[in-house]
Design an enzyme around this catalytic site. Structure first.
Site, PDB file in Angstrom:
ATOM      1  N   HIS A 170      24.753  66.211  57.865  1.00 13.06           N
ATOM      2  CA  HIS A 170      25.955  66.056  57.039  1.00 13.06           C
ATOM      3  C   HIS A 170      25.686  65.303  55.735  1.00 13.06           C
ATOM      4  O   HIS A 170      26.409  64.346  55.424  1.00 13.06           O
ATOM      5  CB  HIS A 170      27.042  65.292  57.822  1.00 13.06           C
ATOM      6  CG  HIS A 170      27.408  65.909  59.126  1.00 13.06           C
ATOM      7  ND1 HIS A 170      28.023  65.218  60.158  1.00 13.06           N
ATOM      8  CD2 HIS A 170      27.260  67.191  59.576  1.00 13.06           C
ATOM      9  CE1 HIS A 170      28.226  66.019  61.186  1.00 13.06           C
ATOM     10  NE2 HIS A 170      27.766  67.222  60.864  1.00 13.06           N
TER      11      HIS A 170
HETATM   12  C1  LIG Z   1      22.528  72.735  61.293  1.00 10.79           C
HETATM   13  C2  LIG Z   1      23.872  72.214  60.858  1.00 10.79           C
HETATM   14  C3  LIG Z   1      24.826  71.909  61.816  1.00 10.79           C
HETATM   15  C4  LIG Z   1      26.084  71.423  61.413  1.00 10.79           C
HETATM   16  N1  LIG Z   1      27.069  71.268  62.347  1.00 10.79           N
HETATM   17  C5  LIG Z   1      28.338  70.998  61.927  1.00 10.79           C
HETATM   18  C6  LIG Z   1      29.416  71.051  62.847  1.00 10.79           C
HETATM   19  O1  LIG Z   1      29.261  71.349  64.021  1.00 10.79           O
HETATM   20  N2  LIG Z   1      30.671  70.756  62.367  1.00 10.79           N
HETATM   21  C7  LIG Z   1      30.890  70.408  61.063  1.00 10.79           C
HETATM   22  O2  LIG Z   1      32.032  70.100  60.715  1.00 10.79           O
HETATM   23  N3  LIG Z   1      29.865  70.372  60.187  1.00 10.79           N
HETATM   24  C8  LIG Z   1      28.617  70.706  60.578  1.00 10.79           C
HETATM   25  N4  LIG Z   1      27.602  70.757  59.670  1.00 10.79           N
HETATM   26  C9  LIG Z   1      27.889  70.370  58.283  1.00 10.79           C
HETATM   27  C10 LIG Z   1      28.688  71.413  57.514  1.00 10.79           C
HETATM   28  O3  LIG Z   1      28.338  72.720  57.887  1.00 10.79           O
HETATM   29  C11 LIG Z   1      28.407  71.162  56.032  1.00 10.79           C
HETATM   30  O4  LIG Z   1      28.822  69.846  55.728  1.00 10.79           O
HETATM   31  C12 LIG Z   1      29.134  72.144  55.129  1.00 10.79           C
HETATM   32  O5  LIG Z   1      28.824  73.466  55.471  1.00 10.79           O
HETATM   33  C13 LIG Z   1      28.737  71.860  53.684  1.00 10.79           C
HETATM   34  O6  LIG Z   1      29.482  72.711  52.861  1.00 10.79           O
HETATM   35  P1  LIG Z   1      29.194  72.803  51.299  1.00 10.79           P
HETATM   36  O7  LIG Z   1      30.186  73.710  50.747  1.00 10.79           O
HETATM   37  O8  LIG Z   1      29.062  71.428  50.775  1.00 10.79           O
HETATM   38  O9  LIG Z   1      27.717  73.423  51.194  1.00 10.79           O
HETATM   39  P2  LIG Z   1      27.059  74.680  51.892  1.00 10.79           P
HETATM   40  O10 LIG Z   1      27.913  75.253  52.949  1.00 10.79           O
HETATM   41  O11 LIG Z   1      25.693  74.259  52.282  1.00 10.79           O
HETATM   42  O12 LIG Z   1      26.986  75.758  50.734  1.00 10.79           O
HETATM   43  C14 LIG Z   1      26.184  75.678  49.609  1.00 10.79           C
HETATM   44  C15 LIG Z   1      25.823  77.092  49.189  1.00 10.79           C
HETATM   45  O13 LIG Z   1      25.307  77.067  47.864  1.00 10.79           O
HETATM   46  C16 LIG Z   1      24.170  77.890  47.794  1.00 10.79           C
HETATM   47  N5  LIG Z   1      23.319  77.410  46.699  1.00 10.79           N
HETATM   48  C17 LIG Z   1      22.584  76.277  46.690  1.00 10.79           C
HETATM   49  N6  LIG Z   1      21.938  76.171  45.508  1.00 10.79           N
HETATM   50  C18 LIG Z   1      22.270  77.249  44.788  1.00 10.79           C
HETATM   51  C19 LIG Z   1      21.892  77.696  43.499  1.00 10.79           C
HETATM   52  N7  LIG Z   1      21.052  76.991  42.732  1.00 10.79           N
HETATM   53  N8  LIG Z   1      22.396  78.863  43.046  1.00 10.79           N
HETATM   54  C20 LIG Z   1      23.261  79.583  43.819  1.00 10.79           C
HETATM   55  N9  LIG Z   1      23.634  79.202  45.059  1.00 10.79           N
HETATM   56  C21 LIG Z   1      23.147  78.048  45.532  1.00 10.79           C
HETATM   57  C22 LIG Z   1      23.537  77.733  49.158  1.00 10.79           C
HETATM   58  O14 LIG Z   1      22.609  78.745  49.421  1.00 10.79           O
HETATM   59  C23 LIG Z   1      24.747  77.708  50.067  1.00 10.79           C
HETATM   60  O15 LIG Z   1      25.126  78.995  50.468  1.00 10.79           O
HETATM   61  C24 LIG Z   1      26.344  71.218  60.029  1.00 10.79           C
HETATM   62  C25 LIG Z   1      25.380  71.525  59.080  1.00 10.79           C
HETATM   63  C26 LIG Z   1      24.156  72.033  59.481  1.00 10.79           C
HETATM   64  C27 LIG Z   1      23.129  72.363  58.432  1.00 10.79           C
END
Ligand SMILES: Cc1cc2nc3c(=O)[nH]c(=O)nc-3n(C[C@H](O)[C@H](O)[C@H](O)COP(=O)(O)OP(=O)(O)OC[C@H]3O[C@@H](n4cnc5c(N)ncnc54)[C@H](O)[C@@H]3O)c2cc1C
Length: 611
Positions: free
Chosen positions: A542
């Site tokens: 996270h």
């Molecule tokens: C293994 C794992 C288990 C987890 N388990 C849980 C759980 O059970 N419950 C829960 O609530 N949370 C969980 N989390 C945390 C939760 O999933 C994340 O906090 C959340 O998905 C983050 O969302 P976000 O929008 O910040 O980023 P992300 O969902 O990571 O999205 C970012 C996106 O941007 C893209 N990107 C990055 N750089 C670039 C670029 N330069 N150009 C274009 N695209 C780009 C990436 O490829 C990705 O698709 C878990 C996370 C992981 C990794």
């Protein structure tokens, strides 16, 4: 301008993952069964995933460009597209593999060259003793759906005090409650009946016996409780309910003003003085290209990559940018305040047949049940119960939520898979999970989480090459509070195992026998407990906080309360990096709510400009 929706639309059969087949073989499933199951699953999932449309070449200009199609980006883009604005979502990864939709096998996405960014931390001084080089692996999703396409699907909403403690106007607990209540998608057909799950029932009964309250998941309160875990799974079809499925996919089907470009990695922002007017990206063939935004660029690339894009573009602190000769657009503490939840998983052996294990999981009936009814072990994440803790056993006093216990129903753990995805030393693994390599072992993993760690680290670029990963230092357990908070949480878990509910199942906790932690294992040995936490605490995945929101007068804030980057125009951040402080639980659903509110801010601004 006519948008070229569906120009690049392509249908393809999902690949049958070699890693999945390898896993099946590893676990002893015969080759014919693995192949036929895989083919049937592929055909079934392809039914759900057909009719997706993606573009191959973007137009020159859009109203909004959303960088990253992860948890936040999918929600935001879908809502913006509903307003008839021209929206481009640009995603570095491709479409998710078909097996990412099957809840139980999510862990095999970790370490994938194609679907995981495969970040790793610098060696940790005070933590990660069981890991090679004291370095934690940080999986983060690189595909449409982002980390929400590979996560463990736990749904929590945080507690009211989390949001009030941010002290950011517009983000108080009442507002967040209203927003979260409006987003009910994750409960689709996903009600849990504890009486059908003996292990979960024991967990809840044990919580009650230890003086904790037991309640329903939808409860919104600062006082702790034990509950059945609601997971973000479509309970009707038994598939992962990521924001790709719940938000982006339906929007793509209904709005031809929404374009999604995959396998294209944003490297920098394009400026006109202090206004962001577009992005620079590398296409799938490594060519540098540009797209313009007439209104805004919104970074939703996740904590690590959003930080990297900002710093590469001159938004960051001088001590990071000057050594790399990057001209400073605005001096902001981008990359500081990095935080993460740490978990300490402990193995509990059982002598009753109430848990899941590999032999049971690979029973052909499980596959049949999953394919035909969308039910069974494959349709679960294995997470059955969660408990938010607010009082310690010692003084019985109530406080804000400080710890979380998670019941992960899995008696056998594959040593090769687990050690490789989490970078755990083999020897440490066997001292930690001594019996769990047996395919028919009964048991579960009791996970203890310190909810509000005080250690703060950083993400910093160390090269101007955007393809080089930044330096990631979460500074795990730098703050003594985090160690004691983890110990208190583990102790509460141990208490549960001494209740009639767990004794009846023959529950026996395995204290890891790490040599560096000395001879006397157990919760009454403080030295052992400290060493246990410093050796066995692992990332909960996270990372957050590196572009924190805050009031205008807060020098630690990178974005204002409406998530606009301070000191520039045309740029917002909407992802986990804006959290000033982690909520009391896994953050995915809180991020969905944040993205939903961010879309409202953007659309209100659009209306006001028109006026
Ligand atoms: C293994 C794992 C288990 C987890 N388990 C849980 C759980 O059970 N419950 C829960 O609530 N949370 C969980 N989390 C945390 C939760 O999933 C994340 O906090 C959340 O998905 C983050 O969302 P976000 O929008 O910040 O980023 P992300 O969902 O990571 O999205 C970012 C996106 O941007 C893209 N990107 C990055 N750089 C670039 C670029 N330069 N150009 C274009 N695209 C780009 C990436 O490829 C990705 O698709 C878990 C996370 C992981 C990794």
């Amino acid at each position: 301008m006519k948008l070229s929706w569906k120009q690049g639309k392509h249908h393809k059969l999902p690949n049958i993952s070699s890693s999945y087949v390898t896993l099946c073989v590893l676990q002893g499933l015969s080759a014919w069964a693995a192949t036929s199951c895989s083919l049937l699953l592929a055909a079934w999932l392809n039914y759900y995933l057909s009719d997706n449309g993606f573009i191959k070449e973007p137009n020159q200009t859009y109203d909004y460009i959303v960088v990253g199609a992860g948890t936040s980006g999918c929600v935001l883009a879908a809502k913006l597209a509903g307003s008839n604005s021209k929206v481009l979502v640009i995603e570095a990864g491709g479409e998710p593999p078909w097996y990412s939709w099957i809840p139980l096998i999510a862990p095999i996405l970790q370490g994938s060259q194609q679907h995981d960014w495969r970040f790793r931390t610098v060696p940790q001084k005070f933590a990660a003793g069981a890991l090679h080089g004291n370095q934690a692996f940080w999986p983060q999703g690189k595909m449409v759906g982002g980390s929400g396409q590979m996560n463990f699907l736990i749904h929590t909403t945080g507690s009211p005090g989390d949001f009030d403690s941010w002290k950011v106007p517009g983000w108080d607990s009442q507002t967040m409650k209203n927003t979260l209540e409006g987003l009910t998608c994750w409960t689709k057909g996903n009600r849990v009946n504890a009486t059908e799950k003996p292990l979960l029932k024991a967990f809840l009964d044990a919580g009650r016996a230890c003086g904790h309250s037991v309640s329903d998941m939808d409860r919104w309160s600062d006082t702790g409780s034990f509950m059945a875990s609601h997971n973000t799974i479509d309970g009707l079809a038994g598939q992962r309910w990521s924001t790709y499925l719940s938000h982006l996919m339906p929007a793509m089907k209904t709005h031809n003003n929404l374009h999604v470009l995959t396998k294209s990695s944003v490297t920098k922002l394009v400026w006109k003085r202090n206004k962001v007017i577009g992005i620079q990206y590398l296409d799938n063939d490594g060519r540098i290209k540009h797209v313009k935004a007439t209104r805004e660029v919104i970074l939703s690339a996740g904590t690590i990559k959003t930080t990297q894009i900002l710093q590469q573009s001159g938004v960051g602190p001088p001590h990071v940018l000057e050594p790399l000769d990057i001209p400073i657009k605005v001096d902001l503490p981008v990359g500081e305040n990095l935080q993460d939840h740490l978990q300490v998983p402990l193995f509990v052996e059982l002598n009753s047949s109430v848990s899941m294990n590999v032999i049971k999981m690979l029973n052909p009936r499980q596959f049949w049940n999953y394919m035909v009814h969308g039910k069974g072990a494959l349709a679960t994440s294995g997470i059955e119960g969660i408990a938010t803790l607010t009082k310690t056993r010692e003084n019985g006093k109530s406080s804000k939520p400080y710890g979380m216990l998670i019941l992960f129903n899995m008696g056998s753990i594959n040593a090769d898979v687990y050690t490789s995805v989490a970078n755990i030393k083999k020897e440490a693994f066997h001292r930690w999970f001594p019996k769990s390599s047996s395919l028919s072992q009964e048991g579960f993993v009791l996970i203890s989480v310190c909810l509000h760690p005080r250690s703060r680290g950083h993400v910093r670029i160390i090269s101007t090459d955007p393809t080089q990963p930044p330096e990631i230092d979460p500074a795990y357990l730098n703050h003594e509070y985090d160690v004691q908070c983890s110990i208190d949480t583990i102790k509460q878990g141990v208490e549960l195992l001494n209740t009639d509910a767990f004794r009846a199942l023959g529950a026996k906790l395995h204290w890891p026998t790490f040599p560096e932690c000395g001879g006397k294992q157990g919760s009454d040995n403080q030295r052992y407990m400290e060493c246990l936490v410093r050796t066995a605490a692992l990332t909960m995945y996270h990372p957050a906080g590196t572009a924190a929101m805050g009031r205008e007068d807060n020098p630690d804030a990178v974005v204002d309360p409406e998530l606009r980057v301070r000191g520039v125009t045309g740029l917002r951040v909407v992802d986990a990096s804006v959290l000033p402080r982690l909520p009391s639980g896994p953050p995915n659903s809180v991020l969905i709510a944040i993205a939903d509110r961010a879309a409202d801010f953007i659309l209100e601004e659009k209306i006001n400009i028109k006026k």
